[in-house]
Design an enzyme around this catalytic site. Structure first.
Site, PDB file in Angstrom:
ATOM      1  N   LEU A  71      -4.458   7.049  -3.394  1.00  0.00           N
ATOM      2  CA  LEU A  71      -5.616   7.681  -4.593  1.00  0.00           C
ATOM      3  C   LEU A  71      -6.582   7.048  -5.442  1.00  0.00           C
ATOM      4  O   LEU A  71      -6.024   6.125  -5.645  1.00  0.00           O
ATOM      5  CB  LEU A  71      -4.072   8.692  -5.132  1.00  0.00           C
ATOM      6  CG  LEU A  71      -2.905   9.573  -3.992  1.00  0.00           C
ATOM      7  CD1 LEU A  71      -1.966   9.940  -4.856  1.00  0.00           C
ATOM      8  CD2 LEU A  71      -4.248  10.177  -3.607  1.00  0.00           C
ATOM      9  N   GLU A  72      -7.914   7.353  -4.871  1.00  0.00           N
ATOM     10  CA  GLU A  72      -8.195   7.073  -6.613  1.00  0.00           C
ATOM     11  C   GLU A  72      -9.273   8.653  -6.796  1.00  0.00           C
ATOM     12  O   GLU A  72      -9.302   8.797  -6.617  1.00  0.00           O
ATOM     13  CB  GLU A  72      -9.577   6.511  -5.562  1.00  0.00           C
ATOM     14  CG  GLU A  72     -10.614   5.847  -6.924  1.00  0.00           C
ATOM     15  CD  GLU A  72     -11.147   6.331  -7.100  1.00  0.00           C
ATOM     16  OE1 GLU A  72     -11.362   7.010  -8.893  1.00  0.00           O
ATOM     17  OE2 GLU A  72     -12.395   6.366  -6.734  1.00  0.00           O
TER      18      GLU A  72
END
Length: 635
Positions: free
Chosen positions: A335-336
């Site tokens: 997850l960014e």
């Protein structure tokens, strides 16, 4: 090249043969030039072989008409509303009942780019299946074959960079410079790293062993996962699509890319180039699939048992939903998410030296940049000067479209483009207004109504400067993702660090100051994933570094060896170092059925002492106990 360097260091080349180095002139006169000639010949043959067998494959790919500044189309007055789909003139000729459509438009002008059929659950399942079939053959390809695909794409991108930039500009409203920096330059850097270091990162890696296992050899093999997914945001349609695709296919996987509804027009074209390249290189273009759907259908991708990894680039809200959906099949997720990146400006920093870099850091891509500078944390003695500098630059900042022609037929010169849409404008105006009511001064701070006839329907926001801002204000905490510079004064360096760490986010940061050692000392105290010293965002141009954050900015990394390996299954394999000489066997005292629990315990506890006890005396006692137990227990 490594072989050439090795030969250059050989004793025959250096002349250090025999014991008497002073009497080697005659040998040198013959051996030295011959060795140089021989080594250089090997190098030329090797280079020619490399180029012949791994040179880029040219391919043709038509550019879209809409990338031309002279192109014209129907203007949508409210393109972000689904109500425009009632207009039959913008729907495809085959309008299927019960189906949903996605409309693409230029956010700077409202020009209609196309209306496409949104994917449903069945469509997504079929695309996953096609990628799965193609991946079974692709995972058997060599690194040489994969490099050839990457090298061919790199040549195509460099050769066609202007049309690529214009396509990105048309679908997002950005400028050519923003496209060059954020789309093309970063993507080329990604490909260069894969070409130079991808194989080294993924080939079997020998690991160290311990004393007890001295007769074993340990390796980690990085195996393809199968089919992976990438769900990406709209702010960089080329790079956000190509980057995870390139990494995924280099790791031996098939990939399904879900792009934002905002940029399906450009993303479809960008990924289409990869398909053409795969075909030209003799591979199945079904390896890479593009999905574009409404949120209600996204579960067909995130909850699919056939997806073995998910990379997500986007908002915290959506990231939470994807992470939850992935638990159905324990699918790993990277997850960014959001950021509120600070730039700490230490006391006595030369403001004039760095102000242009800070300004670019804030307004690059009109602030729609996950690692853009959102907070400028400056010492109170320099606050007024910095505010004045930013205010003057913001007032001169020109917004518009690089694809809009003047009456004379020339492309207009602009500093910044449009926002992706005007959906967030009222919220931005409110948070800025609240800061004003709390005592901050503001330059800009509202929607910009463009005076150009072709841009009256564009989504423009005024370049904005807000300050002084303190930590109690919402504008200091919420991610803005907009062309807004937030200036926050401090008194002591410790306070600056507290301000920088005082949000829920921890993606990137930067520290500026006259003393680099002090900058590094501050950087080590920041709660984030990446820091630039006396620079902005350069940690992303070095693709050997992992990219990602901490806290509510997400988890996992893409980029660098960490990111590439996350797209594989790391399999540990141990073999015998000398299989004909020594292999694992079970001592009689430990063999089932046990003769005596006492002797078995004496053997294992003696083994532990012999291998791990502190001090050689304790180890000898352990060895004696082990031998005694082995001799007595086997009887």
């Amino acid at each position: 090249m490594d072989a050439l360097i090795s030969l250059m260091n050989h004793p025959w080349v250096t002349g250090k043969i025999g014991g008497n180095h002073d009497s080697k002139e005659g040998v040198d006169a013959i051996v030295y030039p011959l060795t140089i000639f021989f080594a250089f010949g090997i190098y030329l043959v090797y280079e020619r072989y490399q180029k012949k067998h791994n040179s880029p494959v040219p391919f043709e790919y038509n550019s879209p008409e809409a990338a031309d500044p002279h192109w014209a189309s129907k203007v949508l007055e409210h393109p972000h509303l689904e109500s425009h789909l009632d207009d039959d003139s913008i729907l495809p000729p085959l309008n299927l009942p019960g189906c949903r459509y996605i409309t693409s438009f230029d956010p700077a002008s409202g020009l209609h780019l196309g209306t496409l059929l949104a994917d449903g659950e069945d469509d997504i399942a079929r695309k996953i299946e096609r990628a799965t079939v193609a991946s079974k053959k692709w995972k058997k390809t060599t690194f040489r074959q994969r490099r050839r695909v990457i090298r061919s794409l790199m040549k195509w991108l460099v050769d066609n960079q202007e049309v690529v930039a214009r396509v990105a500009c048309r679908d997002t409203g950005k400028t050519l410079i923003d496209a060059a920096l954020g789309e093309i330059l970063t993507t080329c850097s990604k490909m260069e790293w894969l070409l130079d270091h991808g194989e080294k990162t993924l080939r079997p890696e020998t690991r160290s062993t311990n004393f007890m296992m001295f007769y074993k050899k340990s390796q980690v093999h990085y195996e393809p996962l199968g089919v992976v997914a990438a769900i990406v945001s709209w702010n960089y349609p080329l790079h956000n699509a190509w980057s995870p695709i390139l990494a995924s296919i280099f790791a031996g996987n098939g990939v399904v890319l879900k792009c934002s509804e905002h940029v399906i027009w450009s993303t479809g074209w960008f990924v289409g180039a990869i398909g053409e390249c795969l075909l030209a290189c003799g591979h199945d273009p079904d390896l890479v699939q593009v999905v574009c759907c409404y949120p209600e259908q996204a579960d067909a991708l995130t909850r699919s048992p056939h997806i073995k990894h998910i990379t997500f680039i986007g908002s915290e809200t959506v990231g939470r939903k994807i992470a939850l959906a992935a638990t159905d099949h324990l699918t790993p997720v990277t997850l960014e998410l959001g950021g509120k990146d600070p730039a700490i400006i230490l006391p006595n920093t030369d403001l004039k030296k760095w102000v242009s870099l800070w300004f670019r850091g804030v307004y690059q891509n009109m602030g729609q940049n996950c690692i853009g500078i959102e907070r400028l944390i400056v010492h109170s003695t320099q606050y007024d000067d910095l505010y004045e500098m930013f205010s003057e630059l913001a007032k001169k900042f020109r917004v518009g479209s690089v694809l809009t022609l003047t009456q004379e037929g020339y492309v207009t010169t602009v500093d910044g483009g449009s926002m992706i849409s005007g959906d967030r404008f009222r919220g931005l105006e409110k948070i800025i207004r609240d800061a004003t009511e709390a005592g901050a001064q503001v330059v800009g701070g509202k929607e910009y109504k463009h005076g150009h006839d072709q841009l009256v329907n564009g989504s423009f926001f005024s370049p904005t400067v807000v300050g002084p801002v303190d930590t109690s204000m919402d504008i200091a905490k919420q991610e803005l993702f907009a062309p807004v510079a937030v200036l926050m004064p401090y008194e002591e360096v410790g306070e600056a660090i507290e301000i920088a760490n005082g949000t829920r986010y921890g993606l990137g940061a930067s520290v500026f100051g006259p003393d680099q050692d002090q900058c590094v000392k501050v950087a080590k105290q920041l709660e984030c994933g990446m820091v630039s010293i006396n620079d902005f965002g350069v940690f992303y141009l070095n693709q050997d570094l992992p990219f990602g954050g901490t806290k509510y900015s997400g988890y996992g990394r893409f980029g660098g060896p960490e990111g590439l390996r996350s797209l594989t299954n790391p399999k540990a394999i141990m073999v015998d170092r000398w299989p004909g000489l020594i292999q694992t066997s079970i001592p009689r005292v430990m063999d089932y059925p046990l003769r005596s629990i006492a002797y078995s315990w004496q053997f294992t506890s003696g083994l532990v002492r012999f291998v791990y006890a502190h001090g050689w005396r304790a180890r000898i006692r352990g060895l004696i106990a082990l031998i005694q137990a082995a001799r007595t227990g086997k009887a």
